[in-house]
Write a protein that holds these residues in place. Structure first.
Motif, PDB file in Angstrom:
ATOM      1  N   ALA A 108      41.529  44.420  43.675  1.00 51.81           N
ATOM      2  CA  ALA A 108      40.607  43.468  43.026  1.00 51.81           C
ATOM      3  C   ALA A 108      41.401  42.411  42.251  1.00 51.81           C
ATOM      4  O   ALA A 108      41.104  41.214  42.316  1.00 51.81           O
ATOM      5  N   LEU A 109      42.452  42.882  41.574  1.00 49.26           N
ATOM      6  CA  LEU A 109      43.290  41.946  40.813  1.00 49.26           C
ATOM      7  C   LEU A 109      43.992  40.963  41.752  1.00 49.26           C
ATOM      8  O   LEU A 109      44.040  39.748  41.487  1.00 49.26           O
ATOM      9  N   GLY A 110      44.531  41.496  42.839  1.00 50.01           N
ATOM     10  CA  GLY A 110      45.216  40.645  43.822  1.00 50.01           C
ATOM     11  C   GLY A 110      44.271  39.590  44.386  1.00 50.01           C
ATOM     12  O   GLY A 110      44.643  38.425  44.529  1.00 50.01           O
ATOM     13  N   ALA A 111      43.051  40.024  44.688  1.00 47.66           N
ATOM     14  CA  ALA A 111      42.070  39.093  45.268  1.00 47.66           C
ATOM     15  C   ALA A 111      41.761  37.967  44.280  1.00 47.66           C
ATOM     16  O   ALA A 111      41.687  36.797  44.648  1.00 47.66           O
ATOM     17  N   LYS A 112      41.638  38.340  43.000  1.00 47.34           N
ATOM     18  CA  LYS A 112      41.314  37.350  41.970  1.00 47.34           C
ATOM     19  C   LYS A 112      42.397  36.265  41.871  1.00 47.34           C
ATOM     20  O   LYS A 112      42.108  35.098  41.629  1.00 47.34           O
ATOM     21  N   HIS A 113      43.667  36.684  42.067  1.00 49.36           N
ATOM     22  CA  HIS A 113      44.775  35.729  41.894  1.00 49.36           C
ATOM     23  C   HIS A 113      45.395  35.276  43.214  1.00 49.36           C
ATOM     24  O   HIS A 113      46.409  34.585  43.216  1.00 49.36           O
ATOM     25  N   GLY A 114      44.806  35.713  44.316  1.00 47.09           N
ATOM     26  CA  GLY A 114      45.352  35.319  45.619  1.00 47.09           C
ATOM     27  C   GLY A 114      46.730  35.888  45.894  1.00 47.09           C
ATOM     28  O   GLY A 114      47.586  35.237  46.498  1.00 47.09           O
ATOM     29  N   VAL A 115      46.977  37.120  45.438  1.00 48.13           N
ATOM     30  CA  VAL A 115      48.278  37.765  45.657  1.00 48.13           C
ATOM     31  C   VAL A 115      48.077  39.009  46.536  1.00 48.13           C
ATOM     32  O   VAL A 115      47.203  39.825  46.239  1.00 48.13           O
ATOM     33  N   PRO A 116      48.857  39.159  47.608  1.00 53.37           N
ATOM     34  CA  PRO A 116      48.688  40.341  48.464  1.00 53.37           C
ATOM     35  C   PRO A 116      49.117  41.635  47.766  1.00 53.37           C
ATOM     36  O   PRO A 116      49.994  41.630  46.910  1.00 53.37           O
TER      37      PRO A 116
END
Ligand SMILES: *Cc1c(COP(=O)(O)O)cnc(C)c1O
Length: 465
Positions: free
Chosen positions: A244-252
């Motif tokens: 969820a955190l990755g999705a929020k910041h566009g990080v895989p």
């Protein structure tokens, strides 16, 4: 006799080579090997004489030494051993043994030309990824997959492909050493990513990751603590929260899962390990596992995840250097195909069969083994069956006590160490454990025909006593 006289009486290599036994040996072994062995056997006596040791020798004893030297040198260095340790994925003994299906596939592909990189439909060049990609996706639910030389290679490729010249965020609690020189911080350095450590050894919170995210962040890495546990006051961020955190910041988000569990093993009394499918379902962009740990296939690293990520990794220059050869691909494909029917996988993949064999079944095999050993060795050993634990090994399921029944042997005349080394140095090589002055055999890792070989070898050792 004085030493000089003895030295002069040493036989000449050329003369010895005319003996019928050595001429016979040279018909089955290469002549240079026999010649060298004879020369070395004579030299061995010479060295002992010069050292002032008492050396009793004649042509027969030197020829016998030469024969055993020559046979030793022709014995394969990499050869099968019998694993009686009860450690299933024994790292030093080659981790997983392959299923019959996988063995057949290796032989077929290795002895013939193959479709390795040939598309039969079009008659044109194909890709070696296709042989396992569809299967891996079927058994894990992932969109795309590729396989490389081992999981260490998978980790290197993943980090290099996703985070070179960028920052990769990883918890301090997951700075894992897998074995030898394979440590996550070192792999990071090799892959060209800058490691950003967050949290403490025992606790890392989601906010620790979030606070570390910058425009340079290329990857959120989660390393499964496959080979150790931190217990007590601990906290790890779940994969789902990282996703969820990755999705929020566009990080895989990439999870190095290690062991390679494709079937939930909890129903068989084994600890809850995340399956690859569970990590894919949690939304990981990329997951990597070993092919030869709990998966039970050949040495390989398997990368699964989103198609865009895998497309990038397949095109990375390292992919070529880390690629699998055809024999491994054949074994991996055959192993994965067994997983399409999980019941069959549990039955036919040796690692899974050994992990899930019931304690009653192992106990029955232990009792049979005791009776047979007593039958052929008379009273050379005190033999007993008793409860104990087997281990998953390979750094997998470190806390799992797998109930087993061991066979213990206490030799009446020789020491336990002598018995252990007689088993290890004989033919076949049998690796056993020693505990409390007894030699321990765990039938869990012994196939039926191997139990026969162990019994036969124990009979030989008892007869020689
Ligand atoms: C075993 C393991 C590796 C290394 O895999 P190999 O197949 O031995 O190269 C990497 N990461 C984790 C978490 C592991 O358990």
């Amino acid at each position: 006799m004085d030493t000089r006289k003895l030295l002069r009486s040493l036989p000449k290599t050329d003369e010895l080579l005319k003996r019928a036994d050595l001429v016979g040996l040279a018909q089955t072994l290469p002549l240079p090997v026999v010649t060298d062995a004879v020369r070395d056997a004579v030299e061995g006596v010479r060295v002992r004489l010069l050292a002032g040791e008492e050396a009793v020798f004649d042509d027969d004893s030197i020829a016998a030494d030469a024969i055993s030297l020559a046979q030793d040198r022709m014995r394969p260095s990499l050869r099968p051993v019998i694993n009686a340790t009860g450690i299933i994925v024994h790292t030093n003994l080659g981790r997983s043994r392959l299923s019959e299906e996988a063995l057949r596939a290796v032989v077929e592909v290795a002895g013939n030309y193959s479709t390795l990189e040939y598309d039969v439909e079009s008659g044109e060049r194909g890709s070696r990824h296709v042989h396992v990609e569809r299967l891996i996706c079927d058994v894990t639910g992932a969109e795309a997959a590729m396989a490389v030389n081992n999981n260490a290679a998978a980790v290197l490729l993943a980090i290099a492909g996703l985070a070179a010249r960028k920052e990769a965020i990883v918890s301090r609690g997951q700075q894992v050493e897998i074995g030898g020189s394979f440590r996550i911080p070192d792999v990071m350095r090799q892959s060209g990513a800058k490691m950003v450590e967050v949290g403490a050894t025992n606790k890392t919170h989601l906010a620790d990751y979030e606070n570390a995210i910058t425009p340079k962040t290329g990857l959120l890495l989660k390393v499964h603590s496959s080979n150790f546990r931190v217990v007590g006051f601990t906290e790890e961020v779940s994969l789902a929260d990282l996703v969820a955190l990755g999705a929020k910041h566009g990080v895989p988000v990439y999870e190095d899962q290690g062991s390679g569990v494709l079937i939930d093993l909890a129903p068989y009394g084994l600890p809850d390990e995340p399956t690859v499918r569970s990590s894919i379902e949690a939304g990981a962009d990329l997951v990597s596992v070993s092919g030869d740990k709990l998966l039970g296939g050949p040495q390989a690293g398997i990368l699964v995840g989103k198609k865009a990520v895998l497309d990038r990794l397949k095109k990375h220059p390292l992919a070529r250097a880390l690629r699998l050869d055809k024999m491994t691909l054949a074994a991996l494909e055959a192993t994965l195909r067994l997983y399409l029917d999980p019941e069959r996988a549990l039955r036919e993949i040796p690692t899974l069969r050994m992990l899930t064999e019931s304690s009653e079944s192992v106990s029955a095999r232990a009792r049979v083994l005791v009776d047979r050993i007593v039958e052929v060795t008379g009273d050379a050993f005190w033999v007993a069956a008793m409860p104990d634990v087997s281990r998953a090994g390979g750094g997998a399921l470190p806390l799992a006590d797998i109930p087993t029944t061991i066979v213990t042997l206490s030799p009446r005349t020789m020491g336990a160490n002598d018995l252990e080394s007689a088993l290890r140095l004989g033919n076949p090589t049998i690796v056993a454990r020693i505990r409390d002055g007894r030699v321990v055999l765990d039938p869990r890792t012994l196939a039926l025909h191997e139990a026969d070989l162990v019994v036969a070898r124990l009979a030989e050792i008892a007869a020689a006593e």
